[in-house]
Scaffold this motif. Structure first.
Motif, PDB file in Angstrom:
ATOM      1  N   TRP A  66      91.706 -89.453  49.093  1.00 45.63           N
ATOM      2  CA  TRP A  66      92.636 -88.933  48.098  1.00 45.63           C
ATOM      3  C   TRP A  66      92.370 -87.460  47.816  1.00 45.63           C
ATOM      4  O   TRP A  66      91.272 -86.949  48.070  1.00 45.63           O
ATOM      5  N   LYS A  67      93.373 -86.798  47.288  1.00 43.45           N
ATOM      6  CA  LYS A  67      93.212 -85.463  46.718  1.00 43.45           C
ATOM      7  C   LYS A  67      94.255 -85.292  45.615  1.00 43.45           C
ATOM      8  O   LYS A  67      95.414 -85.681  45.745  1.00 43.45           O
ATOM      9  N   SER A  74      93.643 -85.592  58.973  1.00 43.90           N
ATOM     10  CA  SER A  74      92.819 -86.799  59.013  1.00 43.90           C
ATOM     11  C   SER A  74      93.509 -87.878  59.845  1.00 43.90           C
ATOM     12  O   SER A  74      94.728 -88.025  59.803  1.00 43.90           O
ATOM     13  N   GLY A  75      92.703 -88.627  60.587  1.00 44.94           N
ATOM     14  CA  GLY A  75      93.236 -89.704  61.420  1.00 44.94           C
ATOM     15  C   GLY A  75      93.319 -89.300  62.875  1.00 44.94           C
ATOM     16  O   GLY A  75      93.311 -88.122  63.228  1.00 44.94           O
ATOM     17  N   ALA A  76      93.395 -90.301  63.749  1.00 44.33           N
ATOM     18  CA  ALA A  76      93.432 -90.053  65.194  1.00 44.33           C
ATOM     19  C   ALA A  76      94.614 -89.154  65.548  1.00 44.33           C
ATOM     20  O   ALA A  76      95.725 -89.357  65.074  1.00 44.33           O
ATOM     21  N   LEU A 115      99.537 -84.809  44.520  1.00 47.27           N
ATOM     22  CA  LEU A 115      98.741 -86.007  44.780  1.00 47.27           C
ATOM     23  C   LEU A 115      98.974 -86.502  46.203  1.00 47.27           C
ATOM     24  O   LEU A 115     100.115 -86.594  46.659  1.00 47.27           O
ATOM     25  N   ARG A 116      97.875 -86.806  46.888  1.00 49.11           N
ATOM     26  CA  ARG A 116      97.921 -87.419  48.210  1.00 49.11           C
ATOM     27  C   ARG A 116      96.914 -88.563  48.229  1.00 49.11           C
ATOM     28  O   ARG A 116      95.749 -88.390  47.871  1.00 49.11           O
ATOM     29  N   VAL A 117      97.357 -89.740  48.688  1.00 45.34           N
ATOM     30  CA  VAL A 117      96.490 -90.911  48.795  1.00 45.34           C
ATOM     31  C   VAL A 117      96.792 -91.609  50.108  1.00 45.34           C
ATOM     32  O   VAL A 117      97.964 -91.756  50.486  1.00 45.34           O
ATOM     33  N   PHE A 172      98.171 -87.335  56.863  1.00 48.39           N
ATOM     34  CA  PHE A 172      97.409 -86.866  55.706  1.00 48.39           C
ATOM     35  C   PHE A 172      96.788 -85.530  56.100  1.00 48.39           C
ATOM     36  O   PHE A 172      95.894 -85.479  56.947  1.00 48.39           O
ATOM     37  N   VAL A 173      97.269 -84.451  55.481  1.00 49.42           N
ATOM     38  CA  VAL A 173      96.858 -83.102  55.865  1.00 49.42           C
ATOM     39  C   VAL A 173      96.360 -82.349  54.636  1.00 49.42           C
ATOM     40  O   VAL A 173      96.968 -82.416  53.566  1.00 49.42           O
ATOM     41  N   THR A 174      95.258 -81.657  54.806  1.00 50.08           N
ATOM     42  CA  THR A 174      94.736 -80.774  53.764  1.00 50.08           C
ATOM     43  C   THR A 174      94.772 -79.351  54.285  1.00 50.08           C
ATOM     44  O   THR A 174      94.297 -79.079  55.386  1.00 50.08           O
TER      45      THR A 174
END
Length: 628
Positions: A499-500, A144-146, A461-463, A55-57
């Motif tokens: 989410w985004k 996001s995340g380890a 969309l990302r969830v 999950f990347v922004t």
């Protein structure tokens, strides 16, 4: 701020503005909506974000600017996916305590990089992003995340990678002037060319009353902040193909006043000067990357009334990293190594301590059935302490997959082990209000994540749903005697979803409405840990949401963000802040107008049941910018 420095900056700014007279800014003031795939460095090399297992922004330079943020950390807090804790306005350090942004509501779990190399100190994990101006940034990537397998210890909850502005294709000078309430000033000047990028920025804020308040039955008090002047400069130089040299320098001058509620106690005055340097040299080719880096931070605190000895706090990071990508045995493989020497030298607090962080890592990726991409990795991390510090060694594995359901819809999942050694502040700090705990154990645990990615011309969309389970999480607490210290939480867990969404409903239209888009970002979490008495307690915010409305026209740009923080830790009140940014294109340059905290809400950026840190009230700003 010295008069000579100010005169030089304004003279350079005037020259650029005069040079632009009679010309037209060739670039559009806003870009069209881009809801498609974005190339990111989630795997240390550029990959297609949609096909990654993370999950990347990605926040581009334009998006950061359109947030209306005053600097990098201020713009990041407006992204809606990061929690923010400020100890002083503009994210300025207060007496060595740094402002921070956290991922999914968990404090002290983020690893912060500049151009892929670590900048956090071993003293307290600080990174001072207020020292970086938005004009010096190309983009920011938030993973996001380890991520300890690829990026090392400290990447417990994720990675924030700041990519500095790179040289361009043609010579392009730029400048901006911005003024606001509370004596706010934010001015920049720079030049981008084929091989060289130069920039300078000056920022100022007048004195602010009550940035912190301590509610104590014995002697309650508050801190006021005196006028702050900040000057920064940046250089990016590309001497040859694949080679880049970066240098950032910042000086910050400010002061604080400790005022007791009791009229019988005299106030205490402090002056604070800070100087920060960051440099790297990078060789980046398609399959080979080598980096050398150095950072230095010195904060000088001088208690002027009543007089006390001057105190200095110094942090150094320097080291090397390298990796090589190749294909073998039908696998895409990446191998690498890195080593970082971290030094902290604190007068009066605990003296000098140092450690070496070194590692070997390996990642493999392989596609199956043309739709499934599987990845796995491993890292052996060593931390060797000096001057009495402890040694650690950990094996950190990870795995991930991405399944292409259709060209628009991808499913992903990943898991990884994370690890973070106690900082020197955690272990050795010793002052009149805080004491370290030398018996602390390192934090470690696993993160599990699964989600979906969907791209359509009108929808991005990302969830993701996530579960974080850590052992021995290091937590700060206030003891019964009023002293602050640290302990290992036996059980620490966070679960929820992030989410985004970006929605452009009129993207196929022909009128002005096609430039309108809506966004929603945020997370719902449940961060809990054992307190010092072994009772499971909430240790972070449970809900953070951000909603945005953006209009990106050729002549006019408009952006409004609403950020809502709910169900916070330590009985902190919920908050809603609204920020506005607009820009209007002129024949020469553009005018900007923005308002921070539009409805002048009282913002508590952190604290506990006995203390609170406060953000700024409403701040109205107007400016002019030009790029030739």
């Amino acid at each position: 701020m010295k008069t000579m420095q100010w005169n030089i900056l304004m003279a350079a700014l005037l020259c650029v503005i005069m040079a632009g007279t009679g010309s037209v800014w060739a670039e559009e003031s806003a870009q069209e909506h881009d809801l498609g795939q974005i190339i990111v460095t989630a795997d240390r090399y550029p990959v297609n974000e949609q096909k990654s297992a993370r999950f990347v922004t990605v926040l581009t330079a334009e998006q950061l600017e359109e947030s209306g943020g005053n600097n990098v950390i201020d713009a990041l807090k407006r992204s809606g996916t990061l929690s923010y804790k400020s100890l002083a306005p503009l994210g300025v350090s207060r007496m060595g305590m740094k402002s921070e942004v956290s991922i999914r509501g968990l404090e002290d779990g983020e690893l912060v990089l500049i151009n892929g190399v670590p900048i956090q100190s071993a003293s307290g994990g600080s990174y001072d992003l207020n020292a970086i101006g938005l004009d010096q940034i190309e983009r920011v990537e938030i993973l996001s995340g380890a991520a300890s397998t690829l990026y090392g210890a400290d990447a417990m909850t994720g990675v924030i990678n700041i990519i500095t502005r790179q040289p361009g294709q043609q010579c392009s000078p730029y400048a901006s002037v911005e003024l606001g309430e509370l004596g706010y000033q934010n001015h920049s000047v720079g030049l981008t060319s084929e091989k060289l990028n130069l920039g300078a920025r000056y920022q100022r804020l007048d004195g602010i009353d009550t940035i912190y308040r301590k509610f104590s039955a014995k002697s309650p008090y508050r801190y006021d902040m005196q006028a702050t002047d900040q000057l920064s400069a940046s250089l990016n130089y590309r001497p040859a193909e694949h080679w880049t040299i970066d240098y950032l320098v910042t000086t910050i001058e400010t002061g604080f006043v400790k005022r007791y509620d009791s009229p019988s106690k005299e106030p205490i005055f402090y002056d604070q000067d800070q100087e920060k340097h960051f440099a790297d040299i990078r060789y980046e080719a398609d399959n080979v990357t080598v980096k050398g880096f150095y950072s230095f931070d010195e904060l000088t605190k001088n208690q002027t009334s009543p007089s006390a000895p001057e105190e200095k706090r110094r942090n150094y990071n320097y080291g090397f990293s390298g990796d090589y990508r190749f294909n073998a045995l039908s696998l895409k493989q990446t191998i690498g190594a890195d080593i970082t020497r971290r030094v902290a030298d604190y007068d009066y607090s605990y003296g000098r301590h140092a450690r070496d962080d070194s590692a070997l890592f390996w990642q493999v990726k392989r596609p199956f059935f043309e739709r499934l991409l599987v990845s796995a990795g491993a890292r052996e991390q060593w931390i060797n302490g000096y001057d009495g510090a402890r040694n650690y060694s950990r094996f950190l594995p990870s795995a991930g997959l991405n399944f292409e359901v259709t060209s628009a819809l991808h499913l992903f999942a990943n898991t990884g082990k994370a690890f973070r050694a106690p900082s020197f502040n955690d272990q050795y700090y010793s002052t009149a209000t805080r004491v370290g705990n030398p018996d602390l154990e390192p934090e470690e645990g696993w993160t599990y994540e699964a989600g979906m990615k969907y791209d359509h011309p009108a929808i991005h969309l990302r969830v993701a749903v996530f579960l974080m389970k850590f052992e021995d999480k290091i937590i700060s607490y206030e003891r019964a005697d009023g002293m602050n210290s640290y302990y290992n939480a036996g059980d620490y867990e966070n679960q929820g979803f992030e989410w985004k969404l970006v929605f452009a409903p009129f993207h196929q239209g022909q009128g002005v409405w096609k430039n309108l888009s809506f966004s929603a970002r945020g997370f719902v979490a449940n961060p809990k840990a054992d307190d010092s008495d072994g009772v499971l307690t909430q240790v972070g915010p449970r809900v953070q949401t951000a909603f945005g409305i953006k209009y990106l026209g050729r002549l006019f740009t408009f952006n409004v963000d609403l950020i809502n923080l709910n169900d916070r830790e330590d009985d902190l009140e919920s908050e809603i802040t609204v920020n506005l940014y607009s820009r209007y294109q002129l024949p020469v340059g553009a005018l900007t107008f923005s308002v921070d905290n539009l409805f002048d809400e009282e913002v508590v950026t952190g604290g506990s049941t006995t203390s609170e840190y406060y953000g700024l009230g409403r701040l109205i700003k107007a400016g002019y910018e030009i790029r030739l």
